[in-house]
Design a protein around this motif. Structure first.
Motif, PDB file in Angstrom:
ATOM      1  N   ALA A  91       0.831  -1.209   0.000  1.00  0.00           N
ATOM      2  CA  ALA A  91       0.000   0.000   0.000  1.00  0.00           C
ATOM      3  C   ALA A  91       0.865   1.258   0.000  1.00  0.00           C
ATOM      4  N   THR A  92       2.146   1.096   0.320  1.00  0.00           N
ATOM      5  CA  THR A  92       3.091   2.215   0.303  1.00  0.00           C
ATOM      6  C   THR A  92       3.108   2.918  -1.045  1.00  0.00           C
ATOM      7  N   ALA A  93       3.117   2.120  -2.121  1.00  0.00           N
ATOM      8  CA  ALA A  93       3.188   2.704  -3.468  1.00  0.00           C
ATOM      9  C   ALA A  93       1.970   3.564  -3.761  1.00  0.00           C
ATOM     10  N   GLY A  94       0.779   3.092  -3.340  1.00  0.00           N
ATOM     11  CA  GLY A  94      -0.436   3.869  -3.563  1.00  0.00           C
ATOM     12  C   GLY A  94      -0.433   5.169  -2.789  1.00  0.00           C
ATOM     13  N   ALA A  95       0.065   5.117  -1.547  1.00  0.00           N
ATOM     14  CA  ALA A  95       0.131   6.328  -0.728  1.00  0.00           C
ATOM     15  C   ALA A  95       1.060   7.355  -1.354  1.00  0.00           C
ATOM     16  N   GLY A  96       2.222   6.888  -1.801  1.00  0.00           N
ATOM     17  CA  GLY A  96       3.175   7.800  -2.421  1.00  0.00           C
ATOM     18  C   GLY A  96       2.641   8.404  -3.703  1.00  0.00           C
ATOM     19  N   ALA A  97       1.990   7.576  -4.527  1.00  0.00           N
ATOM     20  CA  ALA A  97       1.447   8.068  -5.794  1.00  0.00           C
ATOM     21  C   ALA A  97       0.333   9.083  -5.555  1.00  0.00           C
ATOM     22  N   GLY A  98      -0.517   8.839  -4.538  1.00  0.00           N
ATOM     23  CA  GLY A  98      -1.603   9.764  -4.248  1.00  0.00           C
ATOM     24  C   GLY A  98      -1.099  11.124  -3.803  1.00  0.00           C
ATOM     25  N   ILE A  99      -0.104  11.135  -2.943  1.00  0.00           N
ATOM     26  CA  ILE A  99       0.449  12.405  -2.469  1.00  0.00           C
ATOM     27  C   ILE A  99       1.185  13.119  -3.600  1.00  0.00           C
ATOM     28  N   TRP A 174       3.825   5.958   5.723  1.00  0.00           N
ATOM     29  CA  TRP A 174       4.621   7.166   5.973  1.00  0.00           C
ATOM     30  C   TRP A 174       5.888   7.164   5.137  1.00  0.00           C
ATOM     31  N   VAL A 175       6.433   5.961   4.878  1.00  0.00           N
ATOM     32  CA  VAL A 175       7.555   5.874   3.947  1.00  0.00           C
ATOM     33  C   VAL A 175       7.088   6.313   2.561  1.00  0.00           C
ATOM     34  N   GLY A 176       5.890   5.839   2.166  1.00  0.00           N
ATOM     35  CA  GLY A 176       5.326   6.238   0.888  1.00  0.00           C
ATOM     36  C   GLY A 176       5.064   7.728   0.812  1.00  0.00           C
ATOM     37  N   ALA A 177       4.615   8.319   1.931  1.00  0.00           N
ATOM     38  CA  ALA A 177       4.362   9.763   1.954  1.00  0.00           C
ATOM     39  C   ALA A 177       5.643  10.538   1.692  1.00  0.00           C
ATOM     40  N   SER A 191       6.907   3.921  -8.967  1.00  0.00           N
ATOM     41  CA  SER A 191       8.131   3.143  -9.195  1.00  0.00           C
ATOM     42  C   SER A 191       9.031   3.162  -7.965  1.00  0.00           C
ATOM     43  N   GLY A 192       9.201   4.363  -7.400  1.00  0.00           N
ATOM     44  CA  GLY A 192      10.051   4.490  -6.222  1.00  0.00           C
ATOM     45  C   GLY A 192       9.483   3.773  -5.014  1.00  0.00           C
ATOM     46  N   GLY A 193       8.150   3.663  -4.961  1.00  0.00           N
ATOM     47  CA  GLY A 193       7.529   2.980  -3.834  1.00  0.00           C
ATOM     48  C   GLY A 193       7.591   1.475  -3.924  1.00  0.00           C
ATOM     49  N   LEU A 194       7.801   0.942  -5.136  1.00  0.00           N
ATOM     50  CA  LEU A 194       7.814  -0.508  -5.320  1.00  0.00           C
ATOM     51  C   LEU A 194       9.215  -1.102  -5.360  1.00  0.00           C
ATOM     52  N   ILE A 195      10.177  -0.360  -5.895  1.00  0.00           N
ATOM     53  CA  ILE A 195      11.518  -0.913  -6.106  1.00  0.00           C
ATOM     54  C   ILE A 195      12.114  -1.467  -4.820  1.00  0.00           C
ATOM     55  N   TRP A 196      12.064  -0.701  -3.747  1.00  0.00           N
ATOM     56  CA  TRP A 196      12.699  -1.139  -2.503  1.00  0.00           C
ATOM     57  C   TRP A 196      11.849  -2.149  -1.744  1.00  0.00           C
ATOM     58  N   LEU A 197      10.552  -2.247  -2.089  1.00  0.00           N
ATOM     59  CA  LEU A 197       9.681  -3.191  -1.388  1.00  0.00           C
ATOM     60  C   LEU A 197       9.981  -4.643  -1.747  1.00  0.00           C
ATOM     61  N   PHE A 198      10.427  -4.888  -2.962  1.00  0.00           N
ATOM     62  CA  PHE A 198      10.688  -6.268  -3.368  1.00  0.00           C
ATOM     63  C   PHE A 198      11.797  -6.919  -2.542  1.00  0.00           C
ATOM     64  N   PRO A 199      12.967  -6.294  -2.370  1.00  0.00           N
ATOM     65  CA  PRO A 199      13.958  -6.924  -1.492  1.00  0.00           C
ATOM     66  C   PRO A 199      13.501  -7.015  -0.036  1.00  0.00           C
ATOM     67  N   VAL A 200      12.741  -6.020   0.442  1.00  0.00           N
ATOM     68  CA  VAL A 200      12.261  -6.061   1.820  1.00  0.00           C
ATOM     69  C   VAL A 200      11.338  -7.248   2.047  1.00  0.00           C
TER      70      VAL A 200
END
Length: 281
Positions: A91-99, A174-177, A191-200
């Motif tokens: 959901a981080t990616a959606g939050a970042g994209a919305g803001i 909040w990371v996404g924000a 893109s920025g919200g998803l790239i780091w999520l895959f290794p995590v």
């Protein structure tokens, strides 16, 4: 916008905390109304985790060794805590994209011109995302039950596990924000919200037993905040877990999950609010 404007005009310069809460709820309501008017946002958010449940359960279910067995039903119970945790973090990616979209359209600057608490815009957005995440988790749990997932503890522990999942999801929004405030376009935020999520999410105990990784990678996985929440949920659900590990987060996963999530919220909320003030100055 009218609801936000009206609420801001009647806000009294009283207790800053009560004003911040009131303003945050107004912004959260605005975002929830926007989501309800764009139902495909919710629908597409549900499709991905459901696909993960079905694909991982039936494609990998008979080949994963969990607790010395390759029984697909055992893997399904092992898997679900990881899928739940992955869903709330994505959901981080959606939050970042919305803001980022609000920034791109100048809406954030209009909010800034109103007599409202500075952090309310971001807090309201993350609260609205939390509601959407809770809805997604509910639907996903129903799908999990259909494919054979079961819990083996009492209702209090099950609700506690979902509470930890929502806390982790809220922390990651909040990371996404912060990402959404740091880029120029919604596409870059996604893109920025998803790239780091895959290794995590994949360098963790979510989908495989971390004890089968190479030693250095197992150490990373065992101390991963994501792994702590996954392990805590398995404990609270009564589902099969990973092999015993000496890492403190794996020995005390519930406490580790709480501590990690609170630290992420404190750190990234502070950074996001600071970025919000400078980015819209």
């Amino acid at each position: 916008m009218s609801a936000v404007t009206d609420a801001a005009r009647v806000a009294a310069p009283g207790n800053p905390l009560s004003q911040s809460v009131r303003d945050s709820l107004v912004i959260a309501k605005r975002n929830l109304i926007r989501m309800s008017r764009i139902p495909e946002m919710v629908i597409f958010g549900l499709i991905q985790p459901i696909m993960f449940v079905v694909l991982f359960s039936y494609v990998f279910g008979g080949s994963m060794n969990i607790g010395g067995t390759t029984d697909p039903s055992v893997y399904r119970e092992f898997l679900m805590a990881g899928i739940f945790a992955q869903t709330v973090t994505f959901a981080t990616a959606g939050a970042g994209a919305g803001i980022a979209d609000d920034m791109h359209k100048g809406l954030i600057d209009r909010f800034r011109s109103l007599p409202m608490a500075r952090g309310a815009v971001l807090t309201g957005r993350t609260l609205a995302d939390l509601v959407q995440t809770a809805l997604t988790l509910f639907v996903l749990a129903m799908v999990a039950l259909l494919v054979g997932w079961r819990t083996h503890t009492n209702i209090g522990e099950v609700l506690g596990a979902f509470g930890l999942l929502l806390l982790l999801g809220y922390a990651f929004t909040w990371v996404g924000a912060l990402i959404g405030l740091s880029v120029r376009t919604p596409e870059a935020a996604t893109s920025g919200g998803l790239i780091w999520l895959f290794p995590v999410t994949f360098i963790s105990n979510a989908f495989v037993d971390s004890s089968r990784m190479t030693p250095w990678l197992q150490h990373v996985a065992d101390w991963n905040p994501f792994s702590a929440t996954v392990q805590a949920c398995r404990v609270l659900f009564g589902n099969p877990g990973v092999s015993p590990s000496e890492a403190w987060p794996m020995q005390h996963p519930v406490w580790a999950s709480l501590i990690y999530s609170v630290l992420i919220i404190v750190m990234f909320r502070t950074l996001a609010v600071r970025k919000y003030r400078s980015a819209t100055a």
